[in-house]
Design an enzyme around this catalytic site. Structure first.
Site, PDB file in Angstrom:
ATOM      1  N   CYS A 113       4.950  -8.096   3.173  1.00  0.00           N
ATOM      2  CA  CYS A 113       4.279  -7.753   4.436  1.00  0.00           C
ATOM      3  C   CYS A 113       3.675  -8.969   5.137  1.00  0.00           C
ATOM      4  O   CYS A 113       3.415  -8.932   6.336  1.00  0.00           O
ATOM      5  CB  CYS A 113       3.207  -6.693   4.198  1.00  0.00           C
ATOM      6  SG  CYS A 113       3.901  -5.159   3.561  1.00  0.00           S
ATOM      7  N   HIS A 250      -1.824  -6.807  10.237  1.00  0.00           N
ATOM      8  CA  HIS A 250      -0.748  -6.066   9.595  1.00  0.00           C
ATOM      9  C   HIS A 250      -1.096  -4.577   9.637  1.00  0.00           C
ATOM     10  O   HIS A 250      -2.235  -4.189   9.383  1.00  0.00           O
ATOM     11  CB  HIS A 250      -0.597  -6.534   8.146  1.00  0.00           C
ATOM     12  CG  HIS A 250       0.371  -5.725   7.362  1.00  0.00           C
ATOM     13  ND1 HIS A 250       1.631  -5.399   7.844  1.00  0.00           N
ATOM     14  CD2 HIS A 250       0.286  -5.152   6.130  1.00  0.00           C
ATOM     15  CE1 HIS A 250       2.260  -4.671   6.942  1.00  0.00           C
ATOM     16  NE2 HIS A 250       1.468  -4.506   5.893  1.00  0.00           N
ATOM     17  N   ASN A 280       3.908   1.528   8.114  1.00  0.00           N
ATOM     18  CA  ASN A 280       3.918   0.145   7.621  1.00  0.00           C
ATOM     19  C   ASN A 280       5.358  -0.364   7.628  1.00  0.00           C
ATOM     20  O   ASN A 280       6.178   0.072   6.823  1.00  0.00           O
ATOM     21  CB  ASN A 280       3.328   0.110   6.205  1.00  0.00           C
ATOM     22  CG  ASN A 280       3.276  -1.293   5.624  1.00  0.00           C
ATOM     23  OD1 ASN A 280       3.839  -2.233   6.183  1.00  0.00           O
ATOM     24  ND2 ASN A 280       2.603  -1.437   4.499  1.00  0.00           N
TER      25      ASN A 280
HETATM   26  C1  LIG Z   1      -2.038   4.926  -0.513  1.00  0.00           C
HETATM   27  C2  LIG Z   1      -3.385   5.309   0.073  1.00  0.00           C
HETATM   28  C3  LIG Z   1      -3.207   5.810   1.477  1.00  0.00           C
HETATM   29  C4  LIG Z   1      -3.967   6.436  -0.758  1.00  0.00           C
HETATM   30  O1  LIG Z   1      -5.251   6.782  -0.263  1.00  0.00           O
HETATM   31  P1  LIG Z   1      -6.481   6.907  -1.239  1.00  0.00           P
HETATM   32  O2  LIG Z   1      -7.625   7.371  -0.450  1.00  0.00           O
HETATM   33  O3  LIG Z   1      -6.613   5.588  -1.970  1.00  0.00           O
HETATM   34  O4  LIG Z   1      -5.987   8.046  -2.176  1.00  0.00           O
HETATM   35  P2  LIG Z   1      -5.816   7.997  -3.741  1.00  0.00           P
HETATM   36  O5  LIG Z   1      -4.761   7.027  -4.140  1.00  0.00           O
HETATM   37  O6  LIG Z   1      -7.199   7.834  -4.306  1.00  0.00           O
HETATM   38  O7  LIG Z   1      -5.271   9.450  -3.970  1.00  0.00           O
HETATM   39  C5  LIG Z   1      -6.044  10.584  -3.730  1.00  0.00           C
HETATM   40  C6  LIG Z   1      -5.233  11.793  -4.075  1.00  0.00           C
HETATM   41  O8  LIG Z   1      -4.230  11.996  -3.062  1.00  0.00           O
HETATM   42  C7  LIG Z   1      -2.971  12.190  -3.675  1.00  0.00           C
HETATM   43  N1  LIG Z   1      -1.912  11.744  -2.775  1.00  0.00           N
HETATM   44  C8  LIG Z   1      -1.260  10.571  -2.763  1.00  0.00           C
HETATM   45  N2  LIG Z   1      -0.354  10.577  -1.793  1.00  0.00           N
HETATM   46  C9  LIG Z   1      -0.452  11.754  -1.165  1.00  0.00           C
HETATM   47  C10 LIG Z   1       0.239  12.320  -0.080  1.00  0.00           C
HETATM   48  N3  LIG Z   1       1.194  11.691   0.608  1.00  0.00           N
HETATM   49  N4  LIG Z   1      -0.135  13.565   0.310  1.00  0.00           N
HETATM   50  C11 LIG Z   1      -1.093  14.235  -0.336  1.00  0.00           C
HETATM   51  N5  LIG Z   1      -1.751  13.736  -1.382  1.00  0.00           N
HETATM   52  C12 LIG Z   1      -1.443  12.506  -1.780  1.00  0.00           C
HETATM   53  C13 LIG Z   1      -3.052  11.402  -4.942  1.00  0.00           C
HETATM   54  O9  LIG Z   1      -2.095  11.878  -5.873  1.00  0.00           O
HETATM   55  C14 LIG Z   1      -4.459  11.645  -5.395  1.00  0.00           C
HETATM   56  O10 LIG Z   1      -4.519  12.878  -6.031  1.00  0.00           O
HETATM   57  P3  LIG Z   1      -5.389  13.038  -7.378  1.00  0.00           P
HETATM   58  O11 LIG Z   1      -6.791  12.727  -6.957  1.00  0.00           O
HETATM   59  O12 LIG Z   1      -5.124  14.442  -7.743  1.00  0.00           O
HETATM   60  O13 LIG Z   1      -4.832  12.025  -8.342  1.00  0.00           O
HETATM   61  C15 LIG Z   1      -4.368   4.143   0.042  1.00  0.00           C
HETATM   62  O14 LIG Z   1      -4.719   3.833  -1.266  1.00  0.00           O
HETATM   63  C16 LIG Z   1      -3.808   2.927   0.691  1.00  0.00           C
HETATM   64  O15 LIG Z   1      -3.530   2.897   1.870  1.00  0.00           O
HETATM   65  N6  LIG Z   1      -3.697   1.834  -0.066  1.00  0.00           N
HETATM   66  C17 LIG Z   1      -3.227   0.605   0.437  1.00  0.00           C
HETATM   67  C18 LIG Z   1      -1.768   0.711   0.617  1.00  0.00           C
HETATM   68  C19 LIG Z   1      -1.236  -0.386   1.424  1.00  0.00           C
HETATM   69  O16 LIG Z   1      -1.785  -0.737   2.425  1.00  0.00           O
HETATM   70  N7  LIG Z   1      -0.106  -0.905   0.976  1.00  0.00           N
HETATM   71  C20 LIG Z   1       0.630  -1.823   1.648  1.00  0.00           C
HETATM   72  C21 LIG Z   1       0.023  -3.157   1.598  1.00  0.00           C
HETATM   73  S1  LIG Z   1       1.124  -4.171   2.406  1.00  0.00           S
END
Ligand SMILES: CC(C)(COP(=O)(O)OP(=O)(O)OC[C@H]1O[C@@H](n2cnc3c(N)ncnc32)[C@H](O)[C@@H]1OP(=O)(O)O)[C@@H](O)C(=O)NCCC(=O)NCCS
Length: 323
Positions: A113, A250, A280
């Protein structure tokens, strides 16, 4: 001194738009969850006939048109991508051929990214070092090809697309009033590999593999890394957040963008957000966001613009430029 000035920019997106609701029958998710946690509302997904090379070519042609140039005027193509058409040759060389360019040189850069930020900083060095006068810097990705479409924690986050800028050598006074690239700061640290990676490759599995991410872990590191590298860039240029006209981060997650801007003291109205439209798109996200803000008249000639990205590796970096 020589500066690398943006002479034009462009973008290209796959024809098909996939809305959050379109995932609802595929994995256990909802429009509400995706919007609330990420800010994403839709993304473009490439059809079989749309590839990193074809999207990159279209973005390059749009950037050349906006610059009033033709491929004959370009002497280097730097393509940032983690989803090349082939393991080799470089997709940049394929784009060079598609543009009918049989002079100069072209290569790919792989910083996931952060690729476009790395590529702008690299192109700037080629220009200032005298190896190139006009460079097409492209970010093009088809992440849809490396997603596990049954993994709800990743498949809803990414999209396909391409963006490009033309950088051109120009004389500057050597101060912050110059147009062009003014400062850059790049970082990487492989200790974080397992948090965001693709589980395949030519030298390991012999397959392409799928994207794996520990989203919470990436989130935890993102804001600190982003703000550190931006503060280093501000220090190098001798500016503060208040001097900026536009922050073009980004586009991975609206919460990461908001938290970074807040920590840096960058006013909300100066932040360009397109994650709702594109998801993204990895190395394409910054040039796609630039294209939106230039097209709608926000970013204008002479504006001070900060680009930032963070991604797999981890890699991260920032570029300050005057448009
Ligand atoms: C991926 C992301 C959106 C998840 O959000 P979050 O608030 O951290 O959520 P969590 O990972 O704590 O997950 C919370 C719950 O939602 C669930 N979940 C994950 N994806 C889901 C989806 N698409 N729909 C519904 N629920 C989802 C998880 O399984 C978890 O359930 P659990 O509590 O029963 O285990 C977030 O962590 C994020 O954006 N991270 C950075 C990713 C990023 O920017 N990557 C690229 C960098 S270049």
């Amino acid at each position: 001194m020589i500066r690398s000035v943006v002479r034009g920019n462009g973008a290209a997106l796959p024809r098909r738009i996939m809305k959050n609701a379109d995932f609802e029958g595929m994995v256990e998710t909802s429009d509400e969850w995706i919007v609330q946690r990420t800010g994403i509302r839709q993304r473009h997904v490439a059809a079989d006939d749309e590839t990193t090379a074809s999207l990159g070519e279209a973005a390059a042609r749009a950037a050349l048109d906006s610059a009033g140039l033709t491929p004959a005027d370009i002497d280097l193509i730097v393509l940032a991508t983690s989803t090349p058409n082939n393991t080799f040759p470089a997709t940049a060389v394929e784009i060079q051929n598609r543009l009918g360019m049989h002079h100069g040189f072209a290569f790919d850069m792989q910083a996931v990214c952060s690729g476009f930020v790395y590529a702008v900083a690299t192109a700037d060095l080629y220009i200032r070092g005298g190896l190139a006068k006009r460079v097409l810097v492209i970010g093009s990705e088809t992440f849809s090809r490396i997603l596990d479409w049954s993994d709800r924690s990743t498949c809803v986050l990414f999209g396909d697309g391409a963006g490009a800028v033309v950088l051109e050598a120009a004389k500057g006074a050597g101060n912050i009033a110059d147009r062009g690239v003014l400062a850059a700061s790049l970082r990487s640290d492989g200790v974080h590999k397992e948090k965001l990676f693709v589980d395949g490759g030519p030298s390991t599995t012999g397959t392409v593999g799928h994207l794996k991410m520990e989203g919470r872990e990436v989130f935890k590191h993102a804001v600190g890394m982003i703000t550190d590298v931006i503060e280093a860039t501000f220090a190098e240029a001798g500016i503060t957040a208040e001097d900026l006209d536009w922050f073009v981060p980004h586009q991975a997650n609206k919460r990461i963008i908001d938290a970074s801007a807040k920590k840096l003291g960058i006013a909300e109205e100066k932040v360009v957000v397109t994650v709702d439209l594109h998801g993204n798109t990895s190395a394409a996200s910054v040039p796609l966001a630039l294209s939106v803000a230039v097209a709608d008249g926000r970013i204008k000639k002479g504006d001070l613009v900060l680009l930032e990205a963070m991604g797999g590796g981890f890699t991260w970096g920032a570029v300050l430029l005057r448009w």
